[in-house]
Motif scaffolding. Sequence first.
Motif, PDB file in Angstrom:
ATOM      1  N   ALA A 249       0.860  -1.180   0.000  1.00 41.58           N
ATOM      2  CA  ALA A 249       0.000   0.000   0.000  1.00 41.58           C
ATOM      3  C   ALA A 249       0.895   1.228   0.000  1.00 41.58           C
ATOM      4  O   ALA A 249       1.799   1.318   0.815  1.00 41.58           O
ATOM      5  N   PRO A 250       0.692   2.170  -0.930  1.00 41.70           N
ATOM      6  CA  PRO A 250       1.551   3.347  -0.983  1.00 41.70           C
ATOM      7  C   PRO A 250       1.413   4.181   0.285  1.00 41.70           C
ATOM      8  O   PRO A 250       0.419   4.096   0.993  1.00 41.70           O
ATOM      9  N   LEU A 251       2.441   4.963   0.565  1.00 45.83           N
ATOM     10  CA  LEU A 251       2.424   5.834   1.730  1.00 45.83           C
ATOM     11  C   LEU A 251       1.306   6.847   1.601  1.00 45.83           C
ATOM     12  O   LEU A 251       1.018   7.332   0.519  1.00 45.83           O
ATOM     13  N   ALA A 252       0.682   7.159   2.700  1.00 53.52           N
ATOM     14  CA  ALA A 252      -0.407   8.132   2.694  1.00 53.52           C
ATOM     15  C   ALA A 252       0.180   9.526   2.678  1.00 53.52           C
ATOM     16  O   ALA A 252       0.722   9.985   3.661  1.00 53.52           O
ATOM     17  N   THR A 253       0.135  10.164   1.523  1.00 57.18           N
ATOM     18  CA  THR A 253       0.627  11.526   1.407  1.00 57.18           C
ATOM     19  C   THR A 253      -0.509  12.403   0.935  1.00 57.18           C
ATOM     20  O   THR A 253      -1.136  12.107  -0.069  1.00 57.18           O
ATOM     21  N   PRO A 254      -0.777  13.476   1.652  1.00 57.21           N
ATOM     22  CA  PRO A 254      -1.840  14.363   1.210  1.00 57.21           C
ATOM     23  C   PRO A 254      -1.467  15.032  -0.106  1.00 57.21           C
ATOM     24  O   PRO A 254      -0.312  15.368  -0.327  1.00 57.21           O
ATOM     25  N   ARG A 255      -2.415  15.189  -0.952  1.00 45.48           N
ATOM     26  CA  ARG A 255      -2.184  15.826  -2.247  1.00 45.48           C
ATOM     27  C   ARG A 255      -3.131  17.005  -2.406  1.00 45.48           C
ATOM     28  O   ARG A 255      -4.253  16.971  -1.938  1.00 45.48           O
ATOM     29  N   LEU A 256      -2.669  18.026  -3.102  1.00 44.73           N
ATOM     30  CA  LEU A 256      -3.514  19.171  -3.408  1.00 44.73           C
ATOM     31  C   LEU A 256      -4.381  18.836  -4.609  1.00 44.73           C
ATOM     32  O   LEU A 256      -3.951  18.155  -5.523  1.00 44.73           O
TER      33      LEU A 256
ATOM     34  N   SER B  86      -9.078  33.415  -1.582  1.00 41.45           N
ATOM     35  CA  SER B  86     -10.140  32.425  -1.494  1.00 41.45           C
ATOM     36  C   SER B  86     -11.147  32.839  -0.438  1.00 41.45           C
ATOM     37  O   SER B  86     -10.795  33.341   0.609  1.00 41.45           O
ATOM     38  N   GLY B  87     -12.424  32.601  -0.720  1.00 41.48           N
ATOM     39  CA  GLY B  87     -13.471  32.959   0.211  1.00 41.48           C
ATOM     40  C   GLY B  87     -13.431  32.124   1.472  1.00 41.48           C
ATOM     41  O   GLY B  87     -13.963  32.496   2.500  1.00 41.48           O
ATOM     42  N   ALA B  88     -12.789  30.959   1.446  1.00 40.76           N
ATOM     43  CA  ALA B  88     -12.742  30.073   2.600  1.00 40.76           C
ATOM     44  C   ALA B  88     -11.591  30.428   3.535  1.00 40.76           C
ATOM     45  O   ALA B  88     -11.334  29.716   4.480  1.00 40.76           O
ATOM     46  N   GLY B  89     -10.884  31.502   3.289  1.00 43.87           N
ATOM     47  CA  GLY B  89      -9.790  31.909   4.163  1.00 43.87           C
ATOM     48  C   GLY B  89      -8.455  31.308   3.750  1.00 43.87           C
ATOM     49  O   GLY B  89      -7.450  31.569   4.379  1.00 43.87           O
ATOM     50  N   GLY B  90      -8.412  30.483   2.732  1.00 41.15           N
ATOM     51  CA  GLY B  90      -7.168  29.887   2.268  1.00 41.15           C
ATOM     52  C   GLY B  90      -6.529  30.783   1.225  1.00 41.15           C
ATOM     53  O   GLY B  90      -7.167  31.247   0.318  1.00 41.15           O
ATOM     54  N   GLY B  91      -5.272  31.034   1.384  1.00 42.77           N
ATOM     55  CA  GLY B  91      -4.558  31.853   0.430  1.00 42.77           C
ATOM     56  C   GLY B  91      -3.196  31.267   0.139  1.00 42.77           C
ATOM     57  O   GLY B  91      -2.920  30.103   0.448  1.00 42.77           O
ATOM     58  N   PHE B  92      -2.346  32.074  -0.460  1.00 38.16           N
ATOM     59  CA  PHE B  92      -1.009  31.624  -0.811  1.00 38.16           C
ATOM     60  C   PHE B  92      -0.221  31.222   0.425  1.00 38.16           C
ATOM     61  O   PHE B  92       0.485  30.213   0.420  1.00 38.16           O
ATOM     62  N   GLY B  93      -0.365  31.992   1.492  1.00 36.54           N
ATOM     63  CA  GLY B  93       0.359  31.681   2.726  1.00 36.54           C
ATOM     64  C   GLY B  93      -0.024  30.326   3.290  1.00 36.54           C
ATOM     65  O   GLY B  93       0.824  29.572   3.764  1.00 36.54           O
ATOM     66  N   ASP B  94      -1.328  30.003   3.216  1.00 35.48           N
ATOM     67  CA  ASP B  94      -1.785  28.700   3.696  1.00 35.48           C
ATOM     68  C   ASP B  94      -1.203  27.571   2.852  1.00 35.48           C
ATOM     69  O   ASP B  94      -0.829  26.517   3.371  1.00 35.48           O
ATOM     70  N   LEU B  95      -1.135  27.782   1.542  1.00 33.18           N
ATOM     71  CA  LEU B  95      -0.547  26.765   0.674  1.00 33.18           C
ATOM     72  C   LEU B  95       0.924  26.546   0.991  1.00 33.18           C
ATOM     73  O   LEU B  95       1.409  25.413   0.982  1.00 33.18           O
ATOM     74  N   VAL B  96       1.647  27.623   1.282  1.00 31.63           N
ATOM     75  CA  VAL B  96       3.062  27.501   1.622  1.00 31.63           C
ATOM     76  C   VAL B  96       3.229  26.734   2.929  1.00 31.63           C
ATOM     77  O   VAL B  96       4.060  25.826   3.029  1.00 31.63           O
ATOM     78  N   VAL B  97       2.409  27.079   3.925  1.00 29.10           N
ATOM     79  CA  VAL B  97       2.491  26.393   5.216  1.00 29.10           C
ATOM     80  C   VAL B  97       2.169  24.912   5.061  1.00 29.10           C
ATOM     81  O   VAL B  97       2.871  24.045   5.595  1.00 29.10           O
ATOM     82  N   LYS B  98       1.124  24.588   4.307  1.00 30.43           N
ATOM     83  CA  LYS B  98       0.755  23.189   4.091  1.00 30.43           C
ATOM     84  C   LYS B  98       1.853  22.447   3.335  1.00 30.43           C
ATOM     85  O   LYS B  98       2.124  21.272   3.615  1.00 30.43           O
ATOM     86  N   GLY B  99       2.474  23.117   2.383  1.00 23.50           N
ATOM     87  CA  GLY B  99       3.564  22.491   1.636  1.00 23.50           C
ATOM     88  C   GLY B  99       4.761  22.174   2.511  1.00 23.50           C
ATOM     89  O   GLY B  99       5.353  21.095   2.407  1.00 23.50           O
ATOM     90  N   VAL B 100       5.113  23.095   3.399  1.00 23.85           N
ATOM     91  CA  VAL B 100       6.239  22.856   4.305  1.00 23.85           C
ATOM     92  C   VAL B 100       5.896  21.746   5.293  1.00 23.85           C
ATOM     93  O   VAL B 100       6.735  20.881   5.586  1.00 23.85           O
ATOM     94  N   GLU B 101       4.658  21.734   5.786  1.00 26.35           N
ATOM     95  CA  GLU B 101       4.236  20.662   6.694  1.00 26.35           C
ATOM     96  C   GLU B 101       4.287  19.312   5.981  1.00 26.35           C
ATOM     97  O   GLU B 101       4.708  18.308   6.556  1.00 26.35           O
ATOM     98  N   ARG B 102       3.866  19.272   4.730  1.00 28.01           N
ATOM     99  CA  ARG B 102       3.910  18.037   3.949  1.00 28.01           C
ATOM    100  C   ARG B 102       5.352  17.590   3.743  1.00 28.01           C
ATOM    101  O   ARG B 102       5.663  16.392   3.826  1.00 28.01           O
ATOM    102  N   LEU B 103       6.250  18.541   3.505  1.00 27.29           N
ATOM    103  CA  LEU B 103       7.665  18.213   3.356  1.00 27.29           C
ATOM    104  C   LEU B 103       8.214  17.614   4.643  1.00 27.29           C
ATOM    105  O   LEU B 103       8.912  16.598   4.616  1.00 27.29           O
ATOM    106  N   GLN B 104       7.880  18.215   5.778  1.00 30.43           N
ATOM    107  CA  GLN B 104       8.347  17.691   7.062  1.00 30.43           C
ATOM    108  C   GLN B 104       7.798  16.288   7.308  1.00 30.43           C
ATOM    109  O   GLN B 104       8.520  15.408   7.782  1.00 30.43           O
ATOM    110  N   GLN B 105       6.532  16.070   6.992  1.00 26.95           N
ATOM    111  CA  GLN B 105       5.925  14.761   7.192  1.00 26.95           C
ATOM    112  C   GLN B 105       6.587  13.711   6.302  1.00 26.95           C
ATOM    113  O   GLN B 105       6.881  12.598   6.745  1.00 26.95           O
ATOM    114  N   THR B 106       6.847  14.060   5.055  1.00 32.01           N
ATOM    115  CA  THR B 106       7.471  13.139   4.120  1.00 32.01           C
ATOM    116  C   THR B 106       8.882  12.780   4.576  1.00 32.01           C
ATOM    117  O   THR B 106       9.281  11.617   4.535  1.00 32.01           O
TER     118      THR B 106
END
Length: 111
Positions: free
Chosen positions: A13-20, A36-56
Amino acid sequence: MSVSGIEGIGGFAPLATPRLDPASDLTSPRGPDGASGAGGGFGDLVVKGVERLQQTQATSDQLAVKAATGDLQAIHQYTIAASEAQVTTQLTVAMRNKALEAFTEIMRMPV
């Protein structure tokens, strides 16, 4: 990096990695300033990307320890995790370099 064709091999089973999901970014409502109307912006994408990198990288490190101690039954899991961590790191560094180049170019613009 996708390993979608490997699921059927030996019960792996492949590793569980969140994908955009790029489609969700296109369909989400945007405000007048383009955010974005939901409060997500470029900064949120950067933070999520760094968190994903740390998790990986953490997953790769854990599997490396298991492989070194002999606790890992399938060495290909570590190989895939290490490759995924390497590609994710390279992508993050490339994005950082492009952002730095863009910032430098903006700073050179005459006012």
